[in-house]
Design an enzyme around this catalytic site. Structure first.
Site, PDB file in Angstrom:
ATOM      1  N   ASN A 164      32.078  36.275  40.942  1.00  0.00           N
ATOM      2  CA  ASN A 164      32.944  34.817  40.551  1.00  0.00           C
ATOM      3  C   ASN A 164      32.106  34.634  39.210  1.00  0.00           C
ATOM      4  O   ASN A 164      32.966  33.928  38.773  1.00  0.00           O
ATOM      5  CB  ASN A 164      32.542  33.869  41.411  1.00  0.00           C
ATOM      6  CG  ASN A 164      31.646  32.922  40.819  1.00  0.00           C
ATOM      7  OD1 ASN A 164      32.939  32.182  40.714  1.00  0.00           O
ATOM      8  ND2 ASN A 164      30.749  32.198  40.815  1.00  0.00           N
ATOM      9  N   TYR A 184      39.189  33.952  26.457  1.00  0.00           N
ATOM     10  CA  TYR A 184      38.827  32.933  27.783  1.00  0.00           C
ATOM     11  C   TYR A 184      40.366  33.309  28.685  1.00  0.00           C
ATOM     12  O   TYR A 184      40.281  34.989  29.381  1.00  0.00           O
ATOM     13  CB  TYR A 184      38.848  31.863  27.934  1.00  0.00           C
ATOM     14  CG  TYR A 184      38.377  31.632  29.259  1.00  0.00           C
ATOM     15  CD1 TYR A 184      37.677  32.096  29.946  1.00  0.00           C
ATOM     16  CD2 TYR A 184      39.601  30.204  30.543  1.00  0.00           C
ATOM     17  CE1 TYR A 184      37.467  31.475  31.767  1.00  0.00           C
ATOM     18  CE2 TYR A 184      39.361  30.045  31.334  1.00  0.00           C
ATOM     19  CZ  TYR A 184      38.362  31.343  31.996  1.00  0.00           C
ATOM     20  OH  TYR A 184      37.986  30.735  33.357  1.00  0.00           O
TER      21      TYR A 184
END
Length: 248
Positions: free
Chosen positions: A91, A156
């Site tokens: 995560n 990103y």
């Protein structure tokens, strides 16, 4: 429901947002959780609360996921204490925006070291342990922008696209060992990170969500619980969108 009862899990980035929701959801389902955060002591209070509420078996492990030595030591700790690792949830990650002409090599390196290289290294170590027991579930975190792309997020979105490719390839390589590898691709989720873009931009995003609202961290965590559980025992190589029919 005890969906994850006694499953040994490592979850990274549990100190806030989706990570904190993952820790709560996995604890609720009776998993044995090794909960990662970078800052020493940052999740101690949350862990105590989960132990009181659910009788949770949570072990805080504080390390920077980019630190190979610390990462390896934690994997050895889990193997020594539990003898197995059933679930890895990759995560932890960072989001920094930049237009094409403004994306520096330093920015590229920073995002890819965290979102891709560290996740891949964690996957490698997890797979070694899981192979010994011929089972396991690895859940990577991509993003809706890794699937659809988004202006202003070239680095990103590229890192999250790399996570998708990593997931699909690893799922094929690890399937003979009954190790499942999937990814979730959250859309616009109600976290501090998302609210940092400002209320004006948030309304613009809301207008592009089919369900008309932001998702919650708990809804992302529930998808991960399913992928970690035996209900997903024949699911691998999938990218699960948790986005409420959003378009970016």
């Amino acid at each position: 429901m005890d969906l994850l009862k006694n499953k040994v899990c490592l979850i990274t980035g549990t100190n806030r947002g989706i990570g904190a929701a993952l820790l709560e959801s996995f604890s609720r389902e009776r998993a044995i959780v090794y909960a990662n955060a970078r800052q020493e002591g940052s999740i101690d209070e949350q862990v105590q609360g989960l132990k009181k509420t659910y009788g949770a078996a949570v072990v805080p492990v504080y390390f920077d996921i980019r630190d190979t030595t610390s990462l390896k030591n934690v994997m050895l700790k889990i193997q020594k204490e539990q003898g197995r690792l059933d679930v890895l949830v990759n995560n932890a990650g960072i989001m920094k925006d930049a237009l094409i002409g403004m994306a520096s090599k330093e920015l590229m390196r920073d995002i890819f070291e965290t979102n891709v290289f560290a996740s891949m290294e964690l996957l490698q170590y997890a797979a070694r342990i899981m192979k010994k027991n011929n089972s396991g579930s690895i859940i990577n975190f991509s993003s809706i922008v890794g699937v659809q792309g988004n202006k202003g997020q070239i680095v990103y979105s590229a890192s999250k696209g790399a996570v998708i490719s990593m997931t699909k390839t690893a799922s094929k390589e690890l399937a003979p060992y009954h190790i499942r590898v999937n990814a979730v691709a959250p859309g616009m989720i109600d976290t501090d990170m998302f609210h940092s873009i400002g209320e004006v931009h948030i309304q613009e995003h809301l207008d592009r969500i089919g369900m008309g609202r932001l998702g919650t961290p708990g809804e992302v965590a529930d998808a991960c619980v399913m992928l970690a559980s035996d209900y997903a025992r024949y699911i691998t190589g999938q990218i699960i969108g948790v986005d409420g029919a959003a378009v970016v």
